[in-house]
Design an enzyme around this catalytic site. Sequence first.
Site, PDB file in Angstrom:
ATOM      1  N   ARG A  82       0.860  -1.185   0.000  1.00  0.00           N
ATOM      2  CA  ARG A  82       0.000   0.000   0.000  1.00  0.00           C
ATOM      3  C   ARG A  82       0.896   1.234   0.000  1.00  0.00           C
ATOM      4  NH1 ARG A  82      -2.583   3.144   4.592  1.00  0.00           N
ATOM      5  NH2 ARG A  82      -3.916   4.563   3.426  1.00  0.00           N
ATOM      6  N   HIS A 125      -3.047  11.049   0.342  1.00  0.00           N
ATOM      7  CA  HIS A 125      -2.516  10.843   1.694  1.00  0.00           C
ATOM      8  C   HIS A 125      -1.901  12.180   2.132  1.00  0.00           C
ATOM      9  CE1 HIS A 125      -1.100   7.498   4.607  1.00  0.00           C
ATOM     10  NE2 HIS A 125      -0.775   8.637   5.175  1.00  0.00           N
ATOM     11  N   GLU A 170      -7.592   8.596   5.825  1.00  0.00           N
ATOM     12  CA  GLU A 170      -7.893   9.282   7.079  1.00  0.00           C
ATOM     13  C   GLU A 170      -8.378  10.725   6.915  1.00  0.00           C
ATOM     14  OE1 GLU A 170      -4.497   8.926   9.666  1.00  0.00           O
ATOM     15  OE2 GLU A 170      -4.717   6.767   9.829  1.00  0.00           O
ATOM     16  N   ASN A 296      -7.700   1.909   9.708  1.00  0.00           N
ATOM     17  CA  ASN A 296      -6.406   2.148  10.365  1.00  0.00           C
ATOM     18  C   ASN A 296      -6.622   2.191  11.868  1.00  0.00           C
ATOM     19  OD1 ASN A 296      -5.450   2.467   7.792  1.00  0.00           O
ATOM     20  ND2 ASN A 296      -4.923   4.635   7.996  1.00  0.00           N
ATOM     21  N   TYR A 298      -4.516   2.339  15.711  1.00  0.00           N
ATOM     22  CA  TYR A 298      -3.284   2.424  16.512  1.00  0.00           C
ATOM     23  C   TYR A 298      -3.544   2.368  18.010  1.00  0.00           C
ATOM     24  CZ  TYR A 298      -0.822   3.664  12.268  1.00  0.00           C
ATOM     25  OH  TYR A 298      -0.284   3.619  11.006  1.00  0.00           O
ATOM     26  N   GLU A 354      -3.657   0.063   8.065  1.00  0.00           N
ATOM     27  CA  GLU A 354      -2.506   0.496   8.888  1.00  0.00           C
ATOM     28  C   GLU A 354      -2.676  -0.015  10.306  1.00  0.00           C
ATOM     29  OE1 GLU A 354      -1.541   4.705   9.016  1.00  0.00           O
ATOM     30  OE2 GLU A 354      -1.939   4.900   6.871  1.00  0.00           O
TER      31      GLU A 354
END
Length: 445
Positions: A82, A125, A170, A296, A298, A354
């Site tokens: 990606r 991005h 995002e 994504n 985290y 991600e």
Amino acid sequence: MKTINLPEDSALRNRSFLFGTATSSFQIEGAADSRLQSIWDTFCEQEGKIADSSNGLTACEHVARFKEDVDLLEELGVDAYRFSISWPRVMQQNGELNPQGVKFYIDLLDELARRGIKAFATLYHWDLPQYLEDNGGWLNRDTAYAYQHYVACIAGALGPRVHAYATFNEPFCSAYLGYEIGVHAPGKTGRKQGRTAAHHILLAHGLGMQTLREHAPHAQHGIVLNFTPCYPVSESPADRLASLYADEYINQWYMQPVMEGKYPHVIEKLVPEERPDIHPGDMETICQPLDFLGVNFYTRLTYSAPQEEGELFSEHEHLPPKTAIGWEIYPQAFYDLLTSLHARYNLPPIYITENGAAMPDKLENGEIADNDRIDYYEAHLLALSKAIDAGVNVSGYFAWSLMDNFEWAEGYEMRFGLIYVDFETQERLFKHSAYAYKSLLSQRK
Ligand code: FCB
């Protein structure tokens, strides 16, 4: 050397589950002299915006070294890569393609194809051409149409080489961090600005999806959203309500329009002057059928009732244990997120686009024994595996990141790579986590 251990019967040990790594253009490419200026170049030039006062002019010199980097992908044994396409590299200000920029991506895609690695291209991005920002950037509705034109041009030029396109990475970060609290480019502030930018990005997503269907009918199309699950600090009704508002304000604000064509209820809590200008038909345009949803993940955050009049919630500091960037390590939230999205929405297949960690890597005797990062990956892959067992349809997983790179406002100090980059010499070195990832991938059945 430490390994990533998953149960024998984990869905992730099956070859049909896709594994990859992710990067983005501004964070790795360098070669800034062969493209137009982007909002991140401008932001980096401003004092005090980037922790180590660095910029993306050189980064990982990926444009010059892409073949070597594709060698690394092959060495890791990934199924997919990606990356993102830099709008200011492939387009000229007059609205025509820049042949030199397009050639770079065609060469990269052909190199990936030669090694049998599937290409997942993100069309945006965060590196908006500066000349568009000079006309208001995402505060200007016209930017959504400029984006659509860019998408038509580049999708046509790349032909059938791309396996999957994501319209945006995002939108929360571009809109909220960039136009509402100003810690990312272009550094604007204000609730009206943040909500307006979000609306125009979502509109651009919808327009982009329509254009992709036409210009790249062979590929899969979707969007990448980031989620930071919100938890109340106590079970009190006020804290629970605050946490619900936070979730709607930072997560569902993007998800619900894309999936259901409406903003979450919290929009009614905003005074009318702070709400985005929604034109008739916008919500229908935004809500396009997706081939996949990129998720994504985290960390999580905790919330309590607001302290001040006019606030919706009060956000708390991250709890320990934390990664080097200060984000709590809480894999349970990954499981909770996936199962709750599955319960609430009618989801297309998900790719985890991600997930990863910045850790305080130490280069000792030519090695980086990043056991903490290996633990992070193992815990999160385990949570993912359990979510799949609970019925969530996840087709693949991309580790962030292939290699250390320019971590936005944190500069080069936060290292997220599986592969270490010496930014003086541009040497790349497999960390122990890269070996662990490689071994996990090679042992699939
Ligand atoms: C995400 C971004 C990515 C990277 C990671 C750490 O928000 O999409 O570019 O910076 O965080």
